[in-house]
Enzyme design. Structure first.
Site, PDB file in Angstrom:
ATOM      1  N   PRO A   1       0.948  -1.261  -0.210  1.00 53.53           N
ATOM      2  CA  PRO A   1       0.150   0.267   0.372  1.00 53.53           C
ATOM      3  C   PRO A   1       0.666   1.450   0.068  1.00 53.53           C
ATOM      4  O   PRO A   1       1.956   1.621   0.589  1.00 53.53           O
ATOM      5  CB  PRO A   1      -0.829  -0.121   1.234  1.00 53.53           C
ATOM      6  CG  PRO A   1      -0.708  -1.576   2.017  1.00 53.53           C
ATOM      7  CD  PRO A   1       0.369  -2.135   1.029  1.00 53.53           C
ATOM      8  N   GLU A   2       0.749   2.725  -0.998  1.00 53.95           N
ATOM      9  CA  GLU A   2       1.051   3.658  -0.910  1.00 53.95           C
ATOM     10  C   GLU A   2       0.403   4.146   0.467  1.00 53.95           C
ATOM     11  O   GLU A   2      -0.863   4.001   0.713  1.00 53.95           O
ATOM     12  CB  GLU A   2       1.040   4.262  -2.198  1.00 53.95           C
ATOM     13  CG  GLU A   2       2.659   3.029  -2.931  1.00 53.95           C
ATOM     14  CD  GLU A   2       3.077   4.057  -4.130  1.00 53.95           C
ATOM     15  OE1 GLU A   2       3.370   4.864  -4.081  1.00 53.95           O
ATOM     16  OE2 GLU A   2       3.005   3.036  -5.086  1.00 53.95           O
TER      17      GLU A   2
ATOM     18  N   ARG B   1      21.298  18.350  -4.312  1.00 55.96           N
ATOM     19  CA  ARG B   1      21.442  16.665  -4.357  1.00 55.96           C
ATOM     20  C   ARG B   1      20.948  16.303  -6.021  1.00 55.96           C
ATOM     21  O   ARG B   1      20.285  17.071  -6.982  1.00 55.96           O
ATOM     22  CB  ARG B   1      19.598  16.363  -3.672  1.00 55.96           C
ATOM     23  CG  ARG B   1      19.586  16.570  -2.414  1.00 55.96           C
ATOM     24  CD  ARG B   1      18.877  16.973  -1.511  1.00 55.96           C
ATOM     25  NE  ARG B   1      18.285  15.119  -1.430  1.00 55.96           N
ATOM     26  CZ  ARG B   1      18.122  14.366  -0.188  1.00 55.96           C
ATOM     27  NH1 ARG B   1      17.172  15.112   0.654  1.00 55.96           N
ATOM     28  NH2 ARG B   1      17.338  12.664  -0.721  1.00 55.96           N
TER      29      ARG B   1
END
Length: 273
Positions: free
Chosen positions: A2-3, A154
């Site tokens: 599940p997200e 990043r």
DNA sequence: AGCTGGTCCTGATGGC
DNA sequence: TGCCATCAGGACCAGC
């Protein structure tokens, strides 16, 4: 797993059962999860009242007077209502037994977790697993500026940055691809090289993607089931996920599949630059 | 054999 | 050199 939408759907499904109710028994059949389910946990929570069913990222938080049960569904977990007499099946590892209902955790791959955070250790947000999580996607402070600020310097791909969970939580592998498609951003673009206006679009796309999925009752990917045992409906509306070679729903260019960090990414090479 | 929804941990790398 | 943040890869599992 599940997200986030599936976890939120589960939370909403169990909240009426657990909130304000005394947990009669916790039944643990298999302690070997991502981390072992703590010894003695059953005695610690038996007969105690649960005040609220919360969520932080993909962690479900059951609040007691004396602490919190932290529940994660891993990759393959579900938590659903069952009839009290229904015999457990394979991989049905834990039951939460109430006077009027029983909740059952099923998790074949056992990447999930059931942990305890005692009240004397401070707020549950201080738990090591929660302490360094990123912002909630529906927090009003989450916006393009937030994404922009937290990605400076990043070099990792923007799709990876979304998945890492230290900037914003809840965006898993499926919704990362979906969000980037909605924002028109190539998933391979270095996170630190994306300008603010594009992050404004991405923040909105993340909220829209997750919000739509929650509204639809979570994803029905493979074996996902909600708290009432129902499956979701998101799969039929996926725009790029699992659609390699199929025409883009916008421009009809074939959807491409690539691997990033050993996970599949799907995108439209024409719509996403 | 190679995929599959997550994410912690370790060790390598790079910047200051 | 040392310290820090970042990042890639491995690890944990079962079922198609």
């Amino acid at each position: 797993m599940p997200e986030l939408p599936e976890v939120e759907t589960t939370r909403r499904g169990i909240a009426p059962t657990v909130e304000g109710s005394a947990l009669r028994r916790l039944v643990v059949r298999e302690r070997r999860m991502r981390w072992p389910i703590p010894d003695g946990l059953e005695a610690l929570v038996a007969g105690r009242r649960i005040h609220a069913a919360g969520r932080r990222g993909k962690y479900l938080l059951l609040e007691f007077d004396h602490g919190w049960l932290i529940v994660h569904l891993g990759m393959s977990g579900s938590l659903r209502h069952v009839h009290p007499d229904e015999p457990p099946r394979k991989h049905d590892h834990v039951d939460w037994v109430f006077d009027h209902a029983t909740l059952r955790m099923h998790d074949p791959r056992r990447f999930g977790a059931v942990l305890w955070h005692p009240a004397e250790a401070g707020p549950v947000e201080a738990h090591p697993l929660l302490a360094s999580l990123g912002i909630e996607p529906f927090d009003e402070r989450f916006d393009g500026a937030w994404l922009h600020r937290h990605t400076r310097g990043r070099s990792t791909a923007v799709k990876q940055a979304l998945l890492m969970g230290d900037i914003v939580v809840g965006v898993g592998n499926i919704y990362a691809s979906e969000s980037l498609f909605r924002a028109g951003i190539n998933p391979r673009t270095q996170a630190g090289r994306i300008a603010l206006p594009r992050y404004d679009r991405l923040a909105q796309a993340v909220r829209d993607t997750l919000g739509d999925a929650i509204e639809a009752g979570g994803s029905s990917l493979r074996d996902y089931v909600g708290a009432g045992g129902e499956s979701g409906y998101f799969q039929i509306s996926a725009r790029v996920y699992d659609r390699a070679g199929l025409p883009c729903r916008i421009c009809e260019t074939p959807i491409r599949r690539l691997i990033q960090g050993q996970r599949a990414t799907y995108f439209c090479p024409r719509c996403q630059k």
